[in-house]
Design an enzyme around this catalytic site. Structure first.
Site, PDB file in Angstrom:
ATOM      1  N   ASN A   1      11.525  -0.284  -1.713  1.00 35.68           N
ATOM      2  CA  ASN A   1      10.311   0.369  -1.229  1.00 35.68           C
ATOM      3  C   ASN A   1      10.664   1.000   0.111  1.00 35.68           C
ATOM      4  O   ASN A   1      10.660   0.324   1.149  1.00 35.68           O
ATOM      5  CB  ASN A   1       9.179  -0.641  -1.091  1.00 35.68           C
ATOM      6  CG  ASN A   1       7.866  -0.006  -0.663  1.00 35.68           C
ATOM      7  OD1 ASN A   1       7.795   1.187  -0.377  1.00 35.68           O
ATOM      8  ND2 ASN A   1       6.809  -0.805  -0.613  1.00 35.68           N
TER       9      ASN A   1
ATOM     10  N   ARG B   1       9.354   2.141  -5.671  1.00 42.47           N
ATOM     11  CA  ARG B   1       7.959   2.539  -5.497  1.00 42.47           C
ATOM     12  C   ARG B   1       7.945   4.009  -5.115  1.00 42.47           C
ATOM     13  O   ARG B   1       8.602   4.427  -4.162  1.00 42.47           O
ATOM     14  CB  ARG B   1       7.295   1.727  -4.393  1.00 42.47           C
ATOM     15  CG  ARG B   1       5.840   2.143  -4.153  1.00 42.47           C
ATOM     16  CD  ARG B   1       5.324   1.601  -2.843  1.00 42.47           C
ATOM     17  NE  ARG B   1       3.943   1.981  -2.602  1.00 42.47           N
ATOM     18  CZ  ARG B   1       3.384   2.079  -1.417  1.00 42.47           C
ATOM     19  NH1 ARG B   1       4.096   1.806  -0.331  1.00 42.47           N
ATOM     20  NH2 ARG B   1       2.120   2.427  -1.275  1.00 42.47           N
TER      21      ARG B   1
ATOM     22  N   HIS C   1      -2.366   2.892  -4.507  1.00 38.67           N
ATOM     23  CA  HIS C   1      -2.184   1.437  -4.494  1.00 38.67           C
ATOM     24  C   HIS C   1      -2.264   0.852  -5.907  1.00 38.67           C
ATOM     25  O   HIS C   1      -2.605  -0.308  -6.110  1.00 38.67           O
ATOM     26  CB  HIS C   1      -3.226   0.742  -3.592  1.00 38.67           C
ATOM     27  CG  HIS C   1      -3.113   1.117  -2.155  1.00 38.67           C
ATOM     28  ND1 HIS C   1      -4.182   1.559  -1.406  1.00 38.67           N
ATOM     29  CD2 HIS C   1      -2.037   1.137  -1.319  1.00 38.67           C
ATOM     30  CE1 HIS C   1      -3.780   1.834  -0.170  1.00 38.67           C
ATOM     31  NE2 HIS C   1      -2.480   1.579  -0.095  1.00 38.67           N
TER      32      HIS C   1
ATOM     33  N   SER D   1      -2.670  -1.584   6.357  1.00 39.60           N
ATOM     34  CA  SER D   1      -2.520  -0.369   7.164  1.00 39.60           C
ATOM     35  C   SER D   1      -2.939   0.843   6.347  1.00 39.60           C
ATOM     36  O   SER D   1      -3.558   1.778   6.844  1.00 39.60           O
ATOM     37  CB  SER D   1      -1.073  -0.225   7.627  1.00 39.60           C
ATOM     38  OG  SER D   1      -0.921   0.942   8.403  1.00 39.60           O
ATOM     39  N   GLY D   2      -2.574   0.822   5.068  1.00 44.67           N
ATOM     40  CA  GLY D   2      -3.153   1.720   4.089  1.00 44.67           C
ATOM     41  C   GLY D   2      -4.212   0.921   3.354  1.00 44.67           C
ATOM     42  O   GLY D   2      -3.980  -0.235   3.004  1.00 44.67           O
TER      43      GLY D   2
ATOM     44  N   ARG E   1      -5.012   6.912   9.338  1.00 48.84           N
ATOM     45  CA  ARG E   1      -5.631   7.941   8.508  1.00 48.84           C
ATOM     46  C   ARG E   1      -7.147   7.789   8.531  1.00 48.84           C
ATOM     47  O   ARG E   1      -7.659   6.667   8.565  1.00 48.84           O
ATOM     48  CB  ARG E   1      -5.105   7.841   7.068  1.00 48.84           C
ATOM     49  CG  ARG E   1      -3.672   8.318   6.918  1.00 48.84           C
ATOM     50  CD  ARG E   1      -3.098   7.945   5.552  1.00 48.84           C
ATOM     51  NE  ARG E   1      -2.486   6.621   5.555  1.00 48.84           N
ATOM     52  CZ  ARG E   1      -2.059   5.992   4.461  1.00 48.84           C
ATOM     53  NH1 ARG E   1      -2.195   6.562   3.276  1.00 48.84           N
ATOM     54  NH2 ARG E   1      -1.494   4.792   4.556  1.00 48.84           N
TER      55      ARG E   1
ATOM     56  N   ASP F   1      -3.279  -1.485  14.494  1.00 50.86           N
ATOM     57  CA  ASP F   1      -3.085  -2.832  13.964  1.00 50.86           C
ATOM     58  C   ASP F   1      -4.379  -3.636  14.087  1.00 50.86           C
ATOM     59  O   ASP F   1      -4.854  -3.892  15.197  1.00 50.86           O
ATOM     60  CB  ASP F   1      -1.954  -3.534  14.720  1.00 50.86           C
ATOM     61  CG  ASP F   1      -1.499  -4.825  14.051  1.00 50.86           C
ATOM     62  OD1 ASP F   1      -2.366  -5.584  13.576  1.00 50.86           O
ATOM     63  OD2 ASP F   1      -0.282  -5.073  14.018  1.00 50.86           O
TER      64      ASP F   1
ATOM     65  N   GLY G   1      -2.378  -6.968   3.330  1.00 48.50           N
ATOM     66  CA  GLY G   1      -2.206  -7.606   4.631  1.00 48.50           C
ATOM     67  C   GLY G   1      -3.474  -8.063   5.312  1.00 48.50           C
ATOM     68  O   GLY G   1      -3.625  -9.242   5.677  1.00 48.50           O
TER      69      GLY G   1
ATOM     70  N   GLY H   1      -6.624  -7.926   3.933  1.00 47.12           N
ATOM     71  CA  GLY H   1      -7.447  -8.627   2.956  1.00 47.12           C
ATOM     72  C   GLY H   1      -7.030 -10.069   2.738  1.00 47.12           C
ATOM     73  O   GLY H   1      -7.864 -10.954   2.561  1.00 47.12           O
ATOM     74  N   GLU H   2      -5.726 -10.328   2.771  1.00 45.23           N
ATOM     75  CA  GLU H   2      -5.220 -11.683   2.540  1.00 45.23           C
ATOM     76  C   GLU H   2      -5.265 -12.560   3.782  1.00 45.23           C
ATOM     77  O   GLU H   2      -5.373 -13.786   3.677  1.00 45.23           O
ATOM     78  CB  GLU H   2      -3.772 -11.617   2.043  1.00 45.23           C
ATOM     79  CG  GLU H   2      -3.607 -10.976   0.674  1.00 45.23           C
ATOM     80  CD  GLU H   2      -2.152 -10.711   0.338  1.00 45.23           C
ATOM     81  OE1 GLU H   2      -1.272 -11.433   0.869  1.00 45.23           O
ATOM     82  OE2 GLU H   2      -1.879  -9.776  -0.432  1.00 45.23           O
ATOM     83  N   ASN H   3      -5.185 -11.946   4.974  1.00 40.29           N
ATOM     84  CA  ASN H   3      -4.949 -12.730   6.187  1.00 40.29           C
ATOM     85  C   ASN H   3      -6.045 -12.689   7.239  1.00 40.29           C
ATOM     86  O   ASN H   3      -6.013 -13.485   8.180  1.00 40.29           O
ATOM     87  CB  ASN H   3      -3.636 -12.267   6.834  1.00 40.29           C
ATOM     88  CG  ASN H   3      -2.448 -12.471   5.911  1.00 40.29           C
ATOM     89  OD1 ASN H   3      -2.148 -13.592   5.507  1.00 40.29           O
ATOM     90  ND2 ASN H   3      -1.775 -11.383   5.558  1.00 40.29           N
TER      91      ASN H   3
ATOM     92  N   GLU I   1       3.505  -6.155  -5.316  1.00 40.71           N
ATOM     93  CA  GLU I   1       3.902  -4.862  -5.874  1.00 40.71           C
ATOM     94  C   GLU I   1       5.356  -4.871  -6.324  1.00 40.71           C
ATOM     95  O   GLU I   1       5.717  -4.222  -7.315  1.00 40.71           O
ATOM     96  CB  GLU I   1       3.670  -3.770  -4.825  1.00 40.71           C
ATOM     97  CG  GLU I   1       2.210  -3.562  -4.493  1.00 40.71           C
ATOM     98  CD  GLU I   1       1.987  -2.879  -3.158  1.00 40.71           C
ATOM     99  OE1 GLU I   1       1.394  -1.783  -3.161  1.00 40.71           O
ATOM    100  OE2 GLU I   1       2.401  -3.429  -2.126  1.00 40.71           O
TER     101      GLU I   1
END
Length: 401
Positions: free
Chosen positions: A8, A92, A180, A210-211, A240, A282, A327, A329-331, A378
């Protein structure tokens, strides 16, 4: 044991993983690592399946001047020091355009077609393709499989797929693709095992990092996405803007005198959380900052995510489950809690303690919508596609022979 290498590649780094192929065709992760700091302070790091450090080595900047050189050095380390010779490499690739709705083996013709979509994903596409081009030149017989972030969404119906523009533009590929997809496909693939009661129902998946994007799944299939023609649309992201009136772009060109290349750079690198906060892209930094602008950026992200959840619920005609992944969503328990609070009208109610502990199921028993936190993978999805494509080609060859 035969192995598959998954790559990736980004602008200054390449993340990689090595998967072993079992006798039964199962895939087992053996190595996880990355070459980062390309162009500044190159550093190769990798760990084994048990977490043990396999390498942590820095290089002179002149030795690794681009990502293609970085993956060449990585490949040499795998071959010469670990004696790993992958039978294929899965990559990817963010944008498959209208031509590619499934993984494909890359040759010079396919590579040339994929290069046409660079302007649609300038933060990703050129860097995704650079190592493919380099390896194709050096090892033309080594299978390289491109796995697309757009492919999972290509089954969208016409209403979700189109913009209100003339047919000629749609025919040449100006349409809503969604991104995604590898992440969403992985989540869809594990739901029958981790949450069988919702796997075939109406699920909103929030890939927040981040995305960032969100997708509506019905019976494991994507029917709608927050992203469209490019990876600029939808939710605000690290740098973005997400959804924006096209008139803003016209204003930047006509009134601010910005050239198209400058507008592209601005939209991809200077907006989003970074632009709103003036501090950072961040989420972790923004959550710990006492700046009002940092708070604004976080609140804006949460607000837009709740709006898109409502849109996706309308596409699904209801919602049975919400899944957080990637990132943030999980943390990030605070972000999940804030989004969930805004979705109370949908029947979302989460358990604060479960949320703070990042357990798999964070909704309360009485919540009408089940809420899950599921790590995405992924790289495993890419390895699966790569092995599947190789297996099919081998079976076809055997039948022909």
């Amino acid at each position: 044991m035969d192995t598959i290498l998954v790559a990736n590649a980004g602008s200054s780094s390449v993340k990689f993983q090595v998967f072993g192929i079992g006798q039964d065709g199962s895939l087992k992760r053996q190595i996880k690592g990355q070459m980062d700091g390309v162009g500044s302070r190159p550093r190769l790091r990798a760990t084994g399946a048990d977490g043990a450090v396999l390498i942590d080595r820095s290089y002179e900047n002149e030795a690794i001047h681009d990502v293609a050189a970085g993956i060449s050095i990585t490949g040499a380390w795998l071959r010469e020091e670990l004696k790993i010779e992958p039978i294929a490499i899965g990559h990817r690739v963010v944008h498959g355009g209208p031509d590619f709705d499934r993984p494909v083996r890359v040759d010079q013709n396919v590579l040339a077609r994929l290069e046409k979509y660079t302007s649609l994903a300038p933060l990703h596409q050129p860097y995704n393709l650079a190592p493919i081009r380099s390896i194709l030149a050096r090892f033309p017989n080594l299978p390289q499989i491109a796995c697309f972030d757009t492919a999972f969404h290509r089954g969208h119906g016409a209403l979700a797929d189109r913009y209100a523009i003339p047919e000629a533009l749609y025919a040449e590929g100006v349409r809503r693709y969604g991104f995604h997809g590898l992440s969403y496909e992985y989540i869809a693939s594990i739901l029958p095992d981790v949450a069988p009661d919702i796997a075939s129902r109406r699920v909103i998946v929030a890939h927040l990092g981040s995305g960032a994007s969100m997708s509506a799944l019905d019976n494991g299939r994507s029917i709608e996405s927050s992203m469209g023609f490019t990876a600029l649309d939808g939710l605000p992201m690290g740098t973005r803007p997400g959804q924006i009136d096209p008139g803003v772009v016209l204003y930047l060109i006509s009134e601010k005198g910005m050239a198209p290349a400058d507008v592209q750079n601005f939209l991809y690198r200077e907006c989003g959380l970074k632009g709103l906060s003036g501090i950072s892209n961040d989420m972790r930094e923004l959550l710990t900052s006492d700046s009002p602008r940092a708070a604004l950026a976080v609140d804006y992200f949460v607000y837009r995510a709740s709006l898109f959840a409502g849109m996706l619920a309308a596409a699904l005609q209801g919602v049975d489950a919400l899944v957080f992944t990637a990132g943030v969503g999980e943390n990030s328990a605070p972000v999940r809690a804030a989004i969930a609070a805004k979705l109370g009208w949908l029947g979302v109610s989460i358990d604060a303690e479960a949320n703070e502990k990042h357990v798999r199921l964070i909704s309360r028993p009485e919540s009408r919508v089940a809420v899950y936190v599921l790590p995405t993978d992924e790289e495993l999805m890419i390895a699966r596609h790569t092995w599947s494509l190789l297996s099919k080609r081998s079976e076809k060859h055997a039948r022909v022979s």
